[in-house]
Motif scaffolding. Structure first.
Motif, PDB file in Angstrom:
ATOM      1  N   VAL A 188       0.844  -1.194   0.000  1.00 62.35           N
ATOM      2  CA  VAL A 188       0.000   0.000   0.000  1.00 62.35           C
ATOM      3  C   VAL A 188       0.881   1.248   0.000  1.00 62.35           C
ATOM      4  O   VAL A 188       2.082   1.186   0.302  1.00 62.35           O
ATOM      5  CB  VAL A 188      -0.941   0.009   1.227  1.00 62.35           C
ATOM      6  N   THR A 189       0.307   2.385  -0.342  1.00 60.49           N
ATOM      7  CA  THR A 189       1.070   3.626  -0.335  1.00 60.49           C
ATOM      8  C   THR A 189       1.599   3.895   1.074  1.00 60.49           C
ATOM      9  O   THR A 189       0.866   3.782   2.060  1.00 60.49           O
ATOM     10  CB  THR A 189       0.190   4.811  -0.783  1.00 60.49           C
ATOM     11  N   GLY A 190       2.876   4.220   1.174  1.00 59.19           N
ATOM     12  CA  GLY A 190       3.480   4.475   2.487  1.00 59.19           C
ATOM     13  C   GLY A 190       3.902   3.232   3.228  1.00 59.19           C
ATOM     14  O   GLY A 190       4.213   3.286   4.419  1.00 59.19           O
TER      15      GLY A 190
ATOM     16  N   PRO B 268       0.847  -5.124   3.323  1.00 61.51           N
ATOM     17  CA  PRO B 268      -0.517  -4.575   3.415  1.00 61.51           C
ATOM     18  C   PRO B 268      -0.673  -3.373   4.333  1.00 61.51           C
ATOM     19  O   PRO B 268      -1.755  -2.766   4.351  1.00 61.51           O
ATOM     20  CB  PRO B 268      -1.322  -5.758   3.953  1.00 61.51           C
ATOM     21  N   ASP B 269       0.361  -3.013   5.096  1.00 56.97           N
ATOM     22  CA  ASP B 269       0.219  -1.931   6.079  1.00 56.97           C
ATOM     23  C   ASP B 269       1.282  -0.861   5.870  1.00 56.97           C
ATOM     24  O   ASP B 269       2.386  -1.131   5.376  1.00 56.97           O
ATOM     25  CB  ASP B 269       0.340  -2.482   7.503  1.00 56.97           C
ATOM     26  N   ARG B 270       0.964   0.361   6.299  1.00 52.87           N
ATOM     27  CA  ARG B 270       1.935   1.444   6.270  1.00 52.87           C
ATOM     28  C   ARG B 270       2.973   1.248   7.377  1.00 52.87           C
ATOM     29  O   ARG B 270       2.713   0.576   8.387  1.00 52.87           O
ATOM     30  CB  ARG B 270       1.234   2.802   6.463  1.00 52.87           C
ATOM     31  N   VAL B 271       4.152   1.854   7.173  1.00 50.03           N
ATOM     32  CA  VAL B 271       5.206   1.741   8.178  1.00 50.03           C
ATOM     33  C   VAL B 271       4.814   2.501   9.435  1.00 50.03           C
ATOM     34  O   VAL B 271       3.991   3.424   9.396  1.00 50.03           O
ATOM     35  CB  VAL B 271       6.548   2.267   7.617  1.00 50.03           C
ATOM     36  N   ASP B 272       5.427   2.109  10.548  1.00 53.21           N
ATOM     37  CA  ASP B 272       5.214   2.762  11.850  1.00 53.21           C
ATOM     38  C   ASP B 272       3.746   2.776  12.253  1.00 53.21           C
ATOM     39  O   ASP B 272       3.294   3.673  12.987  1.00 53.21           O
ATOM     40  CB  ASP B 272       5.760   4.198  11.837  1.00 53.21           C
ATOM     41  N   ASP B 273       2.996   1.792  11.774  1.00 53.76           N
ATOM     42  CA  ASP B 273       1.572   1.657  12.132  1.00 53.76           C
ATOM     43  C   ASP B 273       0.744   2.885  11.774  1.00 53.76           C
ATOM     44  O   ASP B 273      -0.292   3.155  12.401  1.00 53.76           O
ATOM     45  CB  ASP B 273       1.422   1.354  13.643  1.00 53.76           C
ATOM     46  N   ARG B 274       1.201   3.654  10.784  1.00 61.53           N
ATOM     47  CA  ARG B 274       0.400   4.800  10.341  1.00 61.53           C
ATOM     48  C   ARG B 274      -0.820   4.296   9.584  1.00 61.53           C
ATOM     49  O   ARG B 274      -0.769   3.306   8.861  1.00 61.53           O
ATOM     50  CB  ARG B 274       1.227   5.721   9.436  1.00 61.53           C
ATOM     51  N   ARG B 275      -1.914   5.036   9.727  1.00 65.51           N
ATOM     52  CA  ARG B 275      -3.164   4.625   9.094  1.00 65.51           C
ATOM     53  C   ARG B 275      -3.257   5.199   7.695  1.00 65.51           C
ATOM     54  O   ARG B 275      -2.734   6.284   7.405  1.00 65.51           O
ATOM     55  CB  ARG B 275      -4.344   5.105   9.938  1.00 65.51           C
ATOM     56  N   LEU B 276      -3.930   4.442   6.826  1.00 62.33           N
ATOM     57  CA  LEU B 276      -4.226   4.974   5.500  1.00 62.33           C
ATOM     58  C   LEU B 276      -5.194   6.151   5.644  1.00 62.33           C
ATOM     59  O   LEU B 276      -5.974   6.211   6.602  1.00 62.33           O
ATOM     60  CB  LEU B 276      -4.855   3.890   4.618  1.00 62.33           C
ATOM     61  N   PRO B 277      -5.148   7.113   4.731  1.00 63.78           N
ATOM     62  CA  PRO B 277      -5.998   8.308   4.885  1.00 63.78           C
ATOM     63  C   PRO B 277      -7.482   7.974   4.781  1.00 63.78           C
ATOM     64  O   PRO B 277      -7.886   7.021   4.110  1.00 63.78           O
ATOM     65  CB  PRO B 277      -5.550   9.203   3.719  1.00 63.78           C
ATOM     66  N   ARG B 278      -8.292   8.785   5.449  1.00 62.56           N
ATOM     67  CA  ARG B 278      -9.744   8.663   5.302  1.00 62.56           C
ATOM     68  C   ARG B 278     -10.137   9.293   3.977  1.00 62.56           C
ATOM     69  O   ARG B 278      -9.732  10.419   3.673  1.00 62.56           O
ATOM     70  CB  ARG B 278     -10.458   9.377   6.452  1.00 62.56           C
ATOM     71  N   VAL B 279     -10.931   8.586   3.209  1.00 61.42           N
ATOM     72  CA  VAL B 279     -11.344   9.073   1.891  1.00 61.42           C
ATOM     73  C   VAL B 279     -12.835   9.405   1.938  1.00 61.42           C
ATOM     74  O   VAL B 279     -13.658   8.552   2.281  1.00 61.42           O
ATOM     75  CB  VAL B 279     -11.068   8.027   0.792  1.00 61.42           C
TER      76      VAL B 279
END
Length: 769
Positions: free
Chosen positions: A221-223, A379-390
């Motif tokens: 995923v992005t990031g 499947p996940d962003r680094v440092d447990d950052r969340r994908l943006p709310r769309v």
């Protein structure tokens, strides 16, 4: 000795020449040579050497260009494959693997005079002024003559006098034209990997250590930290003695990518040169960067699609970042796809090929699911950052309230204002440059059209011109309707482009610092670096742009992304329209929330419930893939089949229409003889790839076309007229593309092309217009 030479003429033929005794030690496979050809003298490349020739009275090679072979045997083999697969003359493929800056006969290194102290000139009697100049060299060491003159506030004549006295020496040295020579990078260290990153890296490293090659699809995923996996994989490739090629889809990505790679590899124990290859370099810079690679002084290459031909030896790793991007496809002959060429080069050289994307192409993901590539998931962003709310904004509702379609919804305006107040940054995306997409007269209905293309002209307000984005035609924008019988002064501009959005932003947010990135503003080679550097340093509040800002960029302070017209490309006559919209929305949304603050994305759309938009809203690639594959299976579109597109062009619509019909008839004959399909149902066409047997063609010597071949057309191209030429197309679908390529290559040499008509074959087309 006999040399077989490929000339820079698309003759589909090689010629034998005698190697004179004085050149015997310099001519080898890949050498650039100058040879007589009729009354002319032409450059060419040696493709083979032999002891004898079947031809008598051979002419001799005139001279060898350069000091070493420019085309390696491995790249030569790759060029031959390209010529066969993409239905082009071998000379055309061979020409593509060498940049023009290298092919030019007058191409050479730039030289400059360098001043340095003469070790035996210590006792020379000097004036006070001369001692000052010598003192500069004592302090700073050898330096270019021009720099010494400027530093000392002196003249060249004065420096020459010191040379005559024996106090210093002047010598000519090569001055390398490094496009990034004046940039300073802070060394970076490898980052700790999360479990998904570590697992992906381990698989790639194992393949490199086993020297087994192989293709991997890194779906993250992005990031998710794909770039760090790339960096650490390259580190291992260097430790194993190999080099690496990194392909990026947009020149806009190159400055940031180069900075990150130089920060990692230009310092410390792994120090190595990073070479850059793309079209925004000067000819001199491209010459020098390419030769650094050929001489083995640069072991990492970063560039756009043509960088896949960089002469890296041995090649340990090829990385294709954002592998789904259509910009990897070349639209002129040879019409190669850099991703697919990378796969083939990796197979030929037993190198590892790593494809990376948050939104893989349907073809690549299907290959991974079927085991042709190894699938690596992050499947996940680094440092447990969340994908943006769309958040999807239904612009139909907003248009009803405002009685006209607005550029910004109230929700997006409020979100931008909040970011400005919090000193956070915003990216706004609109994939349409210019001010307005068309000029229309409300009285008579006139629309300004390009005289050379079947497309309306785009209004550019800054230059007060109407421009065609296909052929480049431009004319002055009228103030009244150009129709003589109308001349209505109320002529208006319809549609919205990035210029108009920039103007609206200045009106809505007068104190915001806004920069625009599109093809109209990015004219000079340093423009990308300047604009992105200002955005990174916080000097820009809002970055507005087209697709060049949509992927790969990493700015931690960006917390808001606004997509102004998300469904702009949804209803184009292209079966990939939904896929491209999903990819673009996902990639643009991925620019938000890469720092400590969660990101937010506003998607403005007039078709908010379209599957591409809804799956992108949920970051659901798997769901989009499954429903898209179901549609494509019914129509036998890739990856359920393979495509070839034949385009015929002429300045006469009637001539090209007749030629296309005639070509279709020629192709139907062998299919009818072997019971193939020429249209209609596709239900019975999904058998295994058939064996291809010689004979049965409408022309002797051609192989049969694949038995599962399905032909559609001829039909007018979606863009019927472009650059003054009318265009008709024939679409071919098969599962046996190698056999089809072989058949089409033969057919194109034997079918008599009518006068004033040209024909081109595009294997695995990306642009269907």
């Amino acid at each position: 000795m006999i040399a077989r030479v490929s000339l820079e003429l698309a003759l589909n033929k090689e010629f034998d020449y005698v190697v004179p005794a004085d050149l015997a030690g310099r001519v080898e496979v890949g050498s650039r040579v100058q040879v007589p050809f009729g009354a002319r003298v032409l450059p060419g490349v040696v493709t083979a050497v032999a002891e004898e020739s079947a031809h008598a009275r051979l002419k001799s090679i005139i001279k060898v260009i350069g000091n070493q072979a420019l085309v390696t045997e491995k790249v030569m083999r790759l060029a031959r494959w390209m010529g066969e697969y993409y239905c082009c003359a071998p000379e055309t493929a061979l020409k593509a693997v060498l940049p023009e800056a290298v092919r030019r006969e007058d191409a050479s290194w730039k030289e400059r005079l360098v001043a340095r102290l003469n070790p035996s000139g210590a006792g020379v009697a000097l004036t006070k002024r001369q001692k000052e100049i010598v003192g500069i060299l004592q302090e700073r060491g050898a330096m270019p003559l021009a720099a010494l003159v400027a530093q000392a506030g002196s003249t060249t004549a004065t420096i020459r006098k010191l040379e005559d006295l024996g106090a210093l020496e002047l010598a000519s040295e090569i001055a390398e034209r490094d496009p990034h020579a004046h940039e300073q990078t802070v060394p970076s260290q490898p980052l700790a990997l999360n479990p998904a990153q570590a697992a992906a890296l381990a698989r790639v490293v194992r393949a490199m250590e086993n020297k087994s090659g192989g293709a991997f699809l890194l779906h993250g995923v992005t990031g998710s930290g794909k770039t760090e996996v790339y960096l650490q994989a390259i580190t291992r490739a260097l430790e194993l003695g190999g080099g690496a090629i990194v392909l990026v889809p947009e020149i806009a990505l190159t400055p940031q990518t180069v900075e990150r790679f130089k920060a990692r590899f230009s310092h410390g124990t792994m120090q190595t040169r990073v070479a850059v290859l793309h079209s925004h370099l000067s000819q001199g810079e491209r010459h020098d960067e390419w030769h650094k690679i050929r001489q083995g002084r640069a072991r990492i290459v970063i560039g756009a699609r043509s960088a896949i031909f960089a002469p890296v030896e041995p090649l340990g790793l090829v990385i294709v970042d954002e592998e789904h991007e259509h910009t990897y496809k070349q639209e002129e002959m040879p019409r190669y796809h850099a991703r697919d060429v990378a796969i083939m080069r990796g197979r030929m050289e037993q190198s590892v090929v790593l494809l990376g994307s948050a939104t893989p192409s349907m073809e690549s993901y299907a290959n991974a699911r079927q085991g042709r590539y190894e699938l690596l998931e992050m499947p996940d962003r680094v440092d447990d950052r969340r994908l943006p709310r769309v958040r999807v904004v239904d612009m139909r509702q907003t248009a009803r309230q405002d009685k006209a379609p607005p550029t910004f919804s109230p929700q997006l305006k409020e979100a931008i204002l909040q970011r400005l107040e919090r000193r956070e940054q915003t990216i706004l995306f609109l994939n349409r440059r210019g001010y307005s997409s068309s000029l229309q007269c409300p009285k008579c209905g006139f629309v300004a059209q390009c005289p050379h293309c079947s497309i309306s002209l785009t209004y550019h307000r800054t230059e007060q011109k109407l421009a065609c984005h296909v052929c480049g035609h431009a004319e002055k924008a009228p103030h009244v309707c150009p129709q003589p019988k109308c001349a209505h002064p109320g002529i208006r501009f319809a549609g919205t482009g990035t210029q108009r959005v920039e103007e609206i932003l200045a009106r809505l947010f007068p104190h915001a610092r806004v920069r625009r990135m599109d093809a109209d503003t990015m004219r000079r080679k340093d423009d990308y670096r300047t604009v992105l550097g200002e955005f990174r340093s916080g000097k820009t509040d809002i970055l507005l742009g087209t697709q060049m800002i949509a992927k790969g960029l990493h700015f931690p302070n960006v917390t808001l992304v606004g997509i102004i017209y998300a469904d702009l490309a949804l209803y184009q006559p292209d079966f990939r329209a939904g896929e491209r919209t999903f990819q673009l929305l996902t990639q643009v949304a991925g620019r938000a929330g890469r720092g400590d603050v969660e990101g937010e994305v506003f998607v403005q759309a007039f078709a908010p419930f379209h599957p591409a938009i809804q799956y992108a809203r949920r970051h659901d690639f798997q769901g989009f893939y499954e429903q898209e594959m179901e549609m494509r299976a019914q129509l036998r579109y890739p990856p359920h089949g393979r495509l070839a597109l034949i385009t015929l062009k002429s300045r006469s619509d009637e001539k090209v229409k007749a030629a296309a019909a005639n070509l279709r008839q020629q192709m139907d004959k062998p299919l009818a003889a072997q019971g193939g399909k020429t249209g209609g149902t596709t239900a019975d066409l999904f058998e295994a790839e058939p064996a291809v047997k010689p004979g049965g063609s409408n022309k002797p010597g051609c192989d049969r076309p694949p038995a599962d071949l399905l032909i559609s057309g001829p039909a007018p191209a979606p863009l019927l007229k472009a650059e003054g030429f009318y265009r008709h197309q024939i679409l071919l679908r098969t599962r046996a593309m190698t056999a089809l390529s072989r058949y089409l290559a033969c057919l194109m040499t034997q079918w008599p092309v009518p006068p004033e008509v040209s024909v081109g074959v595009d294997i695995d087309p990306v642009d269907m217009s």
